[in-house]
Design a protein around this motif. Structure first.
Motif, PDB file in Angstrom:
ATOM      1  N   GLY A 248      10.728 127.899  38.081  1.00  0.00           N
ATOM      2  CA  GLY A 248      12.050 128.128  38.659  1.00  0.00           C
ATOM      3  C   GLY A 248      12.037 128.773  40.020  1.00  0.00           C
ATOM      4  O   GLY A 248      11.639 128.164  41.002  1.00  0.00           O
ATOM      5  N   HIS A 249      12.477 130.037  40.089  1.00  0.00           N
ATOM      6  CA  HIS A 249      12.622 130.726  41.367  1.00  0.00           C
ATOM      7  C   HIS A 249      11.292 130.886  42.092  1.00  0.00           C
ATOM      8  O   HIS A 249      11.261 131.085  43.304  1.00  0.00           O
TER       9      HIS A 249
ATOM     10  N   GLY B 226      12.521 124.005  31.662  1.00  0.00           N
ATOM     11  CA  GLY B 226      12.458 124.666  32.953  1.00  0.00           C
ATOM     12  C   GLY B 226      13.827 124.832  33.580  1.00  0.00           C
ATOM     13  O   GLY B 226      14.853 124.667  32.907  1.00  0.00           O
ATOM     14  N   THR B 227      13.841 125.126  34.868  1.00  0.00           N
ATOM     15  CA  THR B 227      15.107 125.316  35.581  1.00  0.00           C
ATOM     16  C   THR B 227      15.397 124.185  36.551  1.00  0.00           C
ATOM     17  O   THR B 227      16.516 124.063  37.031  1.00  0.00           O
TER      18      THR B 227
ATOM     19  N   TRP C 256       8.234 122.168  31.878  1.00  0.00           N
ATOM     20  CA  TRP C 256       8.745 123.453  32.349  1.00  0.00           C
ATOM     21  C   TRP C 256       8.225 123.753  33.739  1.00  0.00           C
ATOM     22  O   TRP C 256       7.271 123.150  34.215  1.00  0.00           O
TER      23      TRP C 256
ATOM     24  N   SER D 249      18.103 120.965  33.366  1.00  0.00           N
ATOM     25  CA  SER D 249      17.580 122.132  32.649  1.00  0.00           C
ATOM     26  C   SER D 249      18.270 122.305  31.297  1.00  0.00           C
ATOM     27  O   SER D 249      19.494 122.218  31.192  1.00  0.00           O
TER      28      SER D 249
END
Length: 203
Positions: A69-70, A115-116, A66, A166
Motif C-alpha cells: 500500500g502506502h 492489498g490496497t 497483496w 481492494s
C-alpha cells in the motif's frame, strides 16, 4: 560532490533502507501469521457470499494478492511502473496460490485482493526450461499476454474486467492440460515487483 547533493544522496539511501526494513518486517509478520500457507484464505471466505462466487466444478485454486500500500511510493511520489526499478522492484508485492498443484481438467482460479491497490491474475503457459518471474518486461511495465488461457480481473465477477479492487474477489474458470503454468498480475510494474507464481497441472 557538493554538501547539498551529499545530503540528498544520504537521504535517498536512508529512505530506501527504511523501506527495505519495513518490507522484511511485514514479510516476517505475514509468514508468522500463516498468510502464505492458508489453503482457503480467510479473505476469500469473507468475500465469497458478497461476490456471489459460483460453485466450483472440478478443481479450485485460491489465490491471494497483496501489496504494501502506502509503501509503494518513492520519495518523490509514486514509484515508476516500467520495469525492475524503484520501490516496485524491491519485491514488495506478492501473489500466493494454494494448492500449487492440481489435476488436469476444469480449474477455477479464485482471487482475493488483500492489498490496497488494484490487481488482476492472468493464466499463462510456462515455457519449458523457464521459471515463473522470468518473462521479459516491456517499456510499459507489463509482460506479453500472448497465449493467455484466462483472466480474473472483474471485481466480484468472472473473467476480464478493469481490475480487482481492494478487499474484493474475482475468478476465472479454465480447462488446463497437464503442464506448468504461471499465474501473474500484469498491472504495470506489478510483475517486476514479485506478483507471479507457478501452478503445476498433473495428468
Amino acid at each position: 560532490m557538493t554538501p547539498h547533493r551529499l545530503r540528498q544522496a544520504w537521504s535517498a539511501i536512508a529512505i530506501a533502507a527504511a523501506a527495505l526494513v519495513l518490507g522484511i518486517a511485514t514479510t516476517v509478520l505475514m509468514a508468522a501469521s500463516g498468510a502464505f500457507h492458508r489453503t482457503t484464505p480467510a479473505s476469500w471466505r469473507a468475500h465469497d457470499t458478497r461476490c456471489g462466487a459460483p460453485a466450483t466444478k472440478g478443481s479450485a485454486v485460491d489465490v491471494t494478492v497483496w501489496d504494501m500500500g502506502h509503501m509503494m511510493r518513492g520519495p518523490n511520489g509514486p514509484a515508476p511502473n516500467n520495469g525492475r526499478h524503484g520501490w516496485y522492484g524491491m519485491g514488495m508485492m506478492r501473489l500466493v496460490a494454494r494448492p500449487a498443484t492440481v489435476p488436469a481438467g476444469r480449474v477455477t482460479v479464485r482471487v482475493v485482493n488483500a492489498g490496497t491497490l488494484t490487481h488482476e491474475v492472468i493464466v499463462l503457459p510456462l515455457p519449458a526450461g523457464r521459471a515463473a518471474g522470468e518473462r521479459a518486461i516491456g517499456s510499459d511495465g507489463r509482460v506479453s499476454e500472448a497465449g493467455s488461457l484466462g483472466e480474473a480481473s472483474r471485481t466480484c465477477g468472472a473473467g476480464a474486467g478493469h481490475g480487482i479492487v481492494s478487499g474484493a474477489a474475482a475468478w476465472t474458470t479454465v480447462t488446463l492440460r497437464a503442464g506448468r503454468y504461471e499465474l501473474l498480475c500484469n498491472v504495470p510494474g506489478h510483475y517486476a515487483a514479485g506478483m507471479y507464481t507457478e501452478l503445476d497441472v498433473t495428468k
